[in-house]
Design an enzyme around this catalytic site. Structure first.
Site, PDB file in Angstrom:
ATOM      1  N   ASP A  96      -5.750  32.638 -80.358  1.00  0.00           N
ATOM      2  CA  ASP A  96      -6.831  31.677 -80.142  1.00  0.00           C
ATOM      3  C   ASP A  96      -6.831  30.604 -81.229  1.00  0.00           C
ATOM      4  O   ASP A  96      -7.878  30.234 -81.764  1.00  0.00           O
ATOM      5  CB  ASP A  96      -8.176  32.403 -80.110  1.00  0.00           C
ATOM      6  N   GLY A 120     -21.370  31.852 -79.979  1.00  0.00           N
ATOM      7  CA  GLY A 120     -20.454  31.478 -78.902  1.00  0.00           C
ATOM      8  C   GLY A 120     -20.003  32.692 -78.132  1.00  0.00           C
ATOM      9  O   GLY A 120     -20.589  33.776 -78.244  1.00  0.00           O
ATOM     10  N   GLY A 121     -18.947  32.534 -77.351  1.00  0.00           N
ATOM     11  CA  GLY A 121     -18.474  33.608 -76.494  1.00  0.00           C
ATOM     12  C   GLY A 121     -17.936  34.797 -77.256  1.00  0.00           C
ATOM     13  O   GLY A 121     -17.827  35.895 -76.719  1.00  0.00           O
ATOM     14  N   MET A 122     -17.557  34.591 -78.546  1.00  0.00           N
ATOM     15  CA  MET A 122     -17.022  35.688 -79.344  1.00  0.00           C
ATOM     16  C   MET A 122     -18.106  36.330 -80.195  1.00  0.00           C
ATOM     17  O   MET A 122     -17.822  37.185 -81.017  1.00  0.00           O
ATOM     18  CB  MET A 122     -15.898  35.174 -80.247  1.00  0.00           C
ATOM     19  N   LYS A 154     -20.135  38.665 -88.352  1.00  0.00           N
ATOM     20  CA  LYS A 154     -19.991  38.352 -86.932  1.00  0.00           C
ATOM     21  C   LYS A 154     -20.450  39.554 -86.130  1.00  0.00           C
ATOM     22  O   LYS A 154     -19.894  40.656 -86.248  1.00  0.00           O
ATOM     23  CB  LYS A 154     -18.544  38.004 -86.583  1.00  0.00           C
ATOM     24  N   VAL A 195     -22.564  34.473 -85.515  1.00  0.00           N
ATOM     25  CA  VAL A 195     -22.158  34.534 -86.917  1.00  0.00           C
ATOM     26  C   VAL A 195     -23.377  34.239 -87.790  1.00  0.00           C
ATOM     27  O   VAL A 195     -24.098  33.267 -87.556  1.00  0.00           O
ATOM     28  CB  VAL A 195     -21.028  33.524 -87.224  1.00  0.00           C
ATOM     29  N   GLY A 207     -23.831  30.202 -86.404  1.00  0.00           N
ATOM     30  CA  GLY A 207     -23.085  29.821 -85.207  1.00  0.00           C
ATOM     31  C   GLY A 207     -23.167  30.890 -84.148  1.00  0.00           C
ATOM     32  O   GLY A 207     -23.515  32.047 -84.425  1.00  0.00           O
TER      33      GLY A 207
END
Length: 398
Positions: free
Chosen positions: A138, A25-27, A45, A30, A23
């Site tokens: 979050d 994304g903005g964070m 991560k 992974v 995965g």
């Protein structure tokens, strides 16, 4: 943020061997990896380089990750390690086989028993984290995993706070958590609390509001503050109430609806003050659902119109109630039904024919009555019309 190409399989990060990217994304990104020392699967991560570009931010990340690593609870994804490699900060987490809650729902409501069980496990996770002074910031379906056995695992405790603080203010947190640097909406905004979008100091009650938004979606398949633009979403969070559950599904215990309303209060003082109390009330609802009959079903017309329908004659009946008579009619029906239910519960004066018999209130009728009572207090036409239909349904069920 422009995502780099995935690290190739076999890449070593410290003593972790990369298998594949699972995965991004903005964070961060992974990866599924193998712990070469312990011989187990882990999730790694890799955080965006810009999120920890300075020494102070990197130290804060390590401090928060260590704090989150102290959380030892079956409903919280464990953090095993944190470090740096090739200028990238990484966090090693428990590998969880399953689906995110977002994927599990697929934009549809969960079956009632599963929804309550899922919500209860999320509440337990929040209670554990809050007891250690850690807030999530979050909470959303994408940050909640469901294993094949139905075990809930909440991800990223503490991480959202670290990334949010990289600019030094909660105002930045409100923006960064749902926007990438390129300004692309990431979908978190609908779950923010009013104080979060206003950039105020946060505490555990912000997570409870976000939990309420997730619970609403579990029950209806819809976000409570969905809108076309981020600005409209924020406006709805600050000023609007979610659509009544009756517009989506009426088969919700009234006690659960009251819990939902309390979680989504705009004023944090009116919400649950602790996730412990929230979990306790959800546990009570679960026991009630396990011991009692399921709520009465609603036909497809009722879901579309947002009312409980009884038959074709109901449409004509609704036309008799023109505004502003609706509120008065709801109050009158409420009073009449209360008398009927009390009479049913107490029964007629004892006599030869009734000796030895005990009368009871029909559970479905009582559920309709309580729901009608709750929404009849709202000062708007839609809710009062719904209250009338619920109260009429209660009379028929009784």
């Amino acid at each position: 943020m422009v995502m780099k190409e995935a690290l190739p399989a076999g890449t070593l990060i410290s003593h972790y061997r990369i298998h594949s990217r699972s995965g991004a994304g903005g964070m961060g990104e992974v990866y599924l990896a193998e712990d070469m020392r312990l011989g187990r699967k882990v999730a790694i991560k890799l955080l965006p380089p810009e999120s920890v570009a300075d020494t102070q931010a990197a130290r804060r990340l390590i401090r928060e990750a260590r704090a989150a690593a102290t959380l030892d609870h079956q409903n919280i994804c464990s953090i095993y390690d944190v470090g740096e490699a090739d200028g990238r900060t990484f966090i090693v987490m428990q590998y969880i086989e399953g689906k995110t809650l977002a994927a599990r729902m697929g934009r549809k409501p969960l079956e009632m028993t599963e929804a309550i069980e899922t919500a209860l496990q999320i509440a337990h996770a929040l209670a554990e984290a809050h007891s250690h002074g850690i807030i999530h910031r979050d909470i959303k379906p994408q940050n909640i995993m469901i294993t094949e056995r139905g075990l809930v695992k909440v991800l990223d405790f503490g991480l959202a706070k670290v990334l949010a603080e990289r600019g030094g203010s909660d105002s930045d947190a409100a923006t960064d958590s749902f926007l990438t640097q390129a300004g692309v909406i990431m979908g978190t905004a609908p779950y923010m609390s009013p104080e979060q979008v206003k950039g105020e100091l946060l505490d555990g009650r912000s997570d409870i509001f976000s939990f309420g938004a997730v619970l609403y979606e579990l029950l209806t398949g819809h976000q409570p503050f969905a809108a076309k633009t981020t600005a409209e979403i924020i406006s709805a969070i600050l000023t609007s109430e979610p659509q009544a559950l009756a517009r989506h599904s009426i088969a919700v215990p009234v006690s659960l609806e009251l819990i939902l309303r309390k979680c989504l209060q705009k004023d944090r003082q009116q919400r649950y003050q602790s996730a412990v109390d929230l979990a306790s009330d959800l546990e009570t609802v679960r026991r009630e659902c396990q011991s009692g009959p399921a709520p009465a079903p609603v036909d497809s017309t009722a879901k579309t119109m947002g009312v409980v329908t009884i038959g074709q004659s109901d449409v004509a009946t609704r036309r008799l109630f023109s505004w502003p008579r609706v509120g008065l009619a709801a109050a009158a029906l409420l009073a009449v039904l209360a008398v009927l239910l009390v009479y049913r519960k107490a029964g007629p004066p004892p006599g030869p024919a009734s000796a030895g018999r005990v009368k009871s209130v029909d559970s479905a009728a009582y559920d309709f009555y309580l729901r009608g009572k709750v929404i009849s207090t709202n000062q708007n036409r839609e809710d009062n019309e719904n209250a009338i239909q619920l109260l009429r349904q209660a009379i028929i069920a009784d």
